[in-house]
Enzyme design. Sequence first.
Site, short mmCIF file in Angstrom:
data_model
loop_
_atom_site.label_atom_id
_atom_site.label_comp_id
_atom_site.label_asym_id
_atom_site.label_seq_id
_atom_site.Cartn_x
_atom_site.Cartn_y
_atom_site.Cartn_z
N GLY A 138 8.42 39.65 42.15
CA GLY A 138 7.15 39.54 42.26
C GLY A 138 6.87 38.17 41.62
N ASP A 139 7.39 38.00 40.51
CA ASP A 139 7.30 36.63 39.94
C ASP A 139 7.96 35.20 40.81
OD1 ASP A 139 5.72 36.97 37.21
OD2 ASP A 139 7.52 38.41 37.25
#
Length: 408
Positions: free
Chosen positions: A172-173
Amino acid sequence: MHISSQALPLAGFRVVDYSHFLAGPYLSRCLAALGAEVIKVERPTEGDAGRHHAYFVGDYSGYFLQQNMGKKGLCINLRDPRGLELMHKLTDTADVFVENYRPGALKKLGLGYDELAARNPGLVYCSISAYGHTGPDSHRAGFGLIAEAKSGIMAMVGNPGEAPPLLRVSLGDMYTGIHGVAAICAALLGRVKSGKGQHIDLSLYDCLVSIHDYAVQCYTMSGGKDIPVQTGHDMPQSTLYGVFTASDGHLVIAAQVDDAWKRFALLAGGEAFAADVRFHTSAGRNTHRLEILPVVRAWTTTRTVQHCLAALDAIDVPCAKVQNIDEVLADPQIIARGMVVEQDHPVLGKIRMPNLPFRFSGCDTSPTCVAPDMGQHNREIAASLGFTADAIDAMVRDGVLYRPEPDA
């Protein structure tokens, strides 16, 4: 490969990185590699939370060193009016501002988009948050793990009936961070014509929903009948494509294309298996998947990984060993591509870090310096913004400009 002396794509752009942990720092690390001057701003006295994240050598975090190489370090107390004044002068000179705090947090500090854009209309202001700045969940905190769970990705990973595993990479990051790079570059390009910057609002959750290459249309185009679920080690909708066990390890085989399948079928199952017309189309292989898999597994489990790979390479069927990280770092392909960089750290000596995958014909994006110590460039940056030596001395004395004392 010959690299000319062409300037890096973002040379001459200034980025203020007021972010922490991963998505924002990764984004700004990419901008630094592309030539931007990136000034990492931290708060006294702990700084970026990434400084306290394993893996550690002494007091240094490899996590922080990886995501902040190529930047300058500024550590200021923004609750002191002199610190806020310095920050405003800095953002007045900036092309890009990156932050990843909960929506509204920076507005309270006097660093919201509206205030900074009023002072600097050309500023490209990029916000990263778990859910974005709009919608019913915009106020909620979150990390990559939260977005991975909510996005539907985690529900498709692992073995049927078991709790989904952690992905073990910060999907996600990192995915949101690279979207930030693309969005910022587009906004800077758009500014050439408009003369104006804008606010980019990136959400970890949004980015992971956008990564679905199959699941969303599978559901919507089936009228809500088909929901992709855990399938273990292969893909029922793409036979043959999966992970298989050999006598001494694991490998992946991608023989889902008709021509590759026919070559593989002859190798693994013999002439009768390869001639079975039920398996000659993708739909047929998917329908008869449970007849195919035992044949494939019988072939791989009686051979070593290297034996399987050599046989598959000989008939041009895509395949690879499931490698551990030590094997990755020793892989001649990774070495040839320069995907591990060696840096000289003033305390740790030689350190090795993952490189970024940018490759340009006209310039070299290799990192030029290690991640900064907290507040390493305080005086240099303050002086460049017009603060006098006396004013800088006073801010250092009062802790407005902060730099930890070295260990005795």
